[in-house]
Scaffold this motif. Structure first.
Motif, mmCIF file in Angstrom:
data_model
loop_
_atom_site.group_PDB
_atom_site.id
_atom_site.type_symbol
_atom_site.label_atom_id
_atom_site.label_comp_id
_atom_site.label_asym_id
_atom_site.label_seq_id
_atom_site.Cartn_x
_atom_site.Cartn_y
_atom_site.Cartn_z
ATOM 1 N N SER A 191 0.803 7.969 -11.602
ATOM 2 C CA SER A 191 0.900 6.526 -11.896
ATOM 3 C C SER A 191 1.969 5.859 -11.031
ATOM 4 O O SER A 191 2.785 5.074 -11.522
ATOM 5 N N TYR A 192 1.954 6.164 -9.733
ATOM 6 C CA TYR A 192 3.014 5.719 -8.834
ATOM 7 C C TYR A 192 3.182 4.196 -8.812
ATOM 8 O O TYR A 192 4.313 3.695 -8.884
ATOM 9 N N ALA A 193 2.085 3.479 -8.707
ATOM 10 C CA ALA A 193 2.171 2.026 -8.601
ATOM 11 C C ALA A 193 2.705 1.402 -9.885
ATOM 12 O O ALA A 193 3.631 0.591 -9.864
ATOM 13 N N TYR A 194 2.108 1.790 -11.004
ATOM 14 C CA TYR A 194 2.510 1.191 -12.280
ATOM 15 C C TYR A 194 3.931 1.583 -12.642
ATOM 16 O O TYR A 194 4.740 0.727 -13.026
ATOM 17 N N ASN B 84 -3.775 -2.313 -3.694
ATOM 18 C CA ASN B 84 -3.654 -2.558 -5.126
ATOM 19 C C ASN B 84 -2.218 -2.371 -5.602
ATOM 20 O O ASN B 84 -1.761 -3.059 -6.513
ATOM 21 N N TRP B 85 -1.485 -1.434 -4.985
ATOM 22 C CA TRP B 85 -0.071 -1.236 -5.322
ATOM 23 C C TRP B 85 0.693 -2.532 -5.071
ATOM 24 O O TRP B 85 1.500 -2.960 -5.900
ATOM 25 N N GLN C 151 -4.514 9.793 -2.901
ATOM 26 C CA GLN C 151 -5.594 8.796 -2.949
ATOM 27 C C GLN C 151 -5.037 7.405 -3.252
ATOM 28 O O GLN C 151 -5.673 6.584 -3.893
ATOM 29 N N THR C 152 -3.835 7.135 -2.780
ATOM 30 C CA THR C 152 -3.146 5.888 -3.107
ATOM 31 C C THR C 152 -3.869 4.676 -2.534
ATOM 32 O O THR C 152 -4.229 4.648 -1.354
ATOM 33 N N PRO D 297 -6.269 0.893 -11.770
ATOM 34 C CA PRO D 297 -6.373 2.342 -11.980
ATOM 35 C C PRO D 297 -5.094 3.072 -11.566
ATOM 36 O O PRO D 297 -4.208 2.490 -10.960
ATOM 37 N N HIS D 298 -5.033 4.377 -11.906
ATOM 38 C CA HIS D 298 -3.897 5.216 -11.549
ATOM 39 C C HIS D 298 -4.378 6.349 -10.635
ATOM 40 O O HIS D 298 -4.541 7.491 -11.082
ATOM 41 N N PRO D 299 -4.656 6.055 -9.364
ATOM 42 C CA PRO D 299 -5.157 7.114 -8.480
ATOM 43 C C PRO D 299 -4.118 8.215 -8.275
ATOM 44 O O PRO D 299 -2.914 7.950 -8.264
#
Length: 221
Positions: A143-146, A94-95, A89-90, A83-85
């Motif tokens: 979409s910080y992680a992706y 999962n990151w 709400q990071t 997901p893209h929290p």
């Protein structure tokens, strides 16, 4: 031989299907062989094996199994994103998983299979990236992680292009478009893959270090 990661479904499965249909020898890797029936059903010269790109020992063992076998195209396709929290709400666990899958795993594969690629005729490493990894095109945030995983992957592509140039290895980042591998995706998977294959087919050695869309348009880093 063409080595493709992430062939359980989606783009990877279609890459394997199209390359095998064109008569190429394909080695398709899947995260879970229990869900690899479609990959196994592809006609042609295809081998399907299990590979978790976050497992470095497994990558090393996979490379040992290919010792001495030229790899014309190493196609790093395996990746995750959702997901893209939103900010605040990071999900940091999962990151880390996304970074291990989208960024670090492809780098490990490049290191472990560089001898195979350099010994081949085509000498190509391709990485499925995303325009969401383009810093210049980020006008919507989130979409910080992706985004960070694909921006990092793009930097890996650039550095590999420089470092492997003396060995005449071409390194290319590809944007598949918003492929219909998820809800809302608009680009048919077969069209996306055919387009990316066309980019690789047309690219010469002097095109190393490029970031192209599936319809062969350059993207800013």
């Amino acid at each position: 031989m063409i080595v493709i990661t992430g062939c359980d479904t989606g783009l990877g499965l279609e890459f394997a299907r199209q390359y095998a249909a064109d008569g190429h020898r394909v080695h398709a890797t899947c995260l879970d062989l229990r869900n690899a029936d479609e990959a196994r059903a592809i006609p042609g010269d295809i081998t399907v094996s299990k590979l978790d790109v976050t497992d470095h020992a497994a990558i090393e063992a996979f490379a040992e199994g290919l010792a001495g076998a030229p790899v014309d195209i190493l196609l790093n396709n395996a990746g995750i994103g959702r997901p893209h929290p939103p900010f605040g709400q990071t999900d940091y666990a999962n990151w880390r998983r996304i970074l291990e899958t989208n960024l670090i795993g492809p780098m490990k594969l490049a290191e472990c299979l560089v001898e195979n690629v350099a010994a081949s005729e085509l000498k190509t490493m391709a990485f499925v990236s995303s325009r969401m990894g383009s810093i210049a095109l980020n006008n919507s945030g989130g979409s910080y992680a992706y985004r960070s995983s694909k921006a990092g992957l793009n930097m890996v592509v650039k550095s590999l292009a420089v470092d492997l140039a003396p060995r005449h290895v071409s390194v290319i980042a590809l944007h598949p478009g918003w492929a219909a591998t998820e809800p809302g995706g608009r680009v048919p998977v077969a069209e996306s893959v055919a387009g990316m294959r066309g980019v690789l087919h047309r690219a010469g050695r002097h095109h190393t270090g490029i970031f192209q869309t599936y319809h062969d348009q350059p993207l800013p880093w």
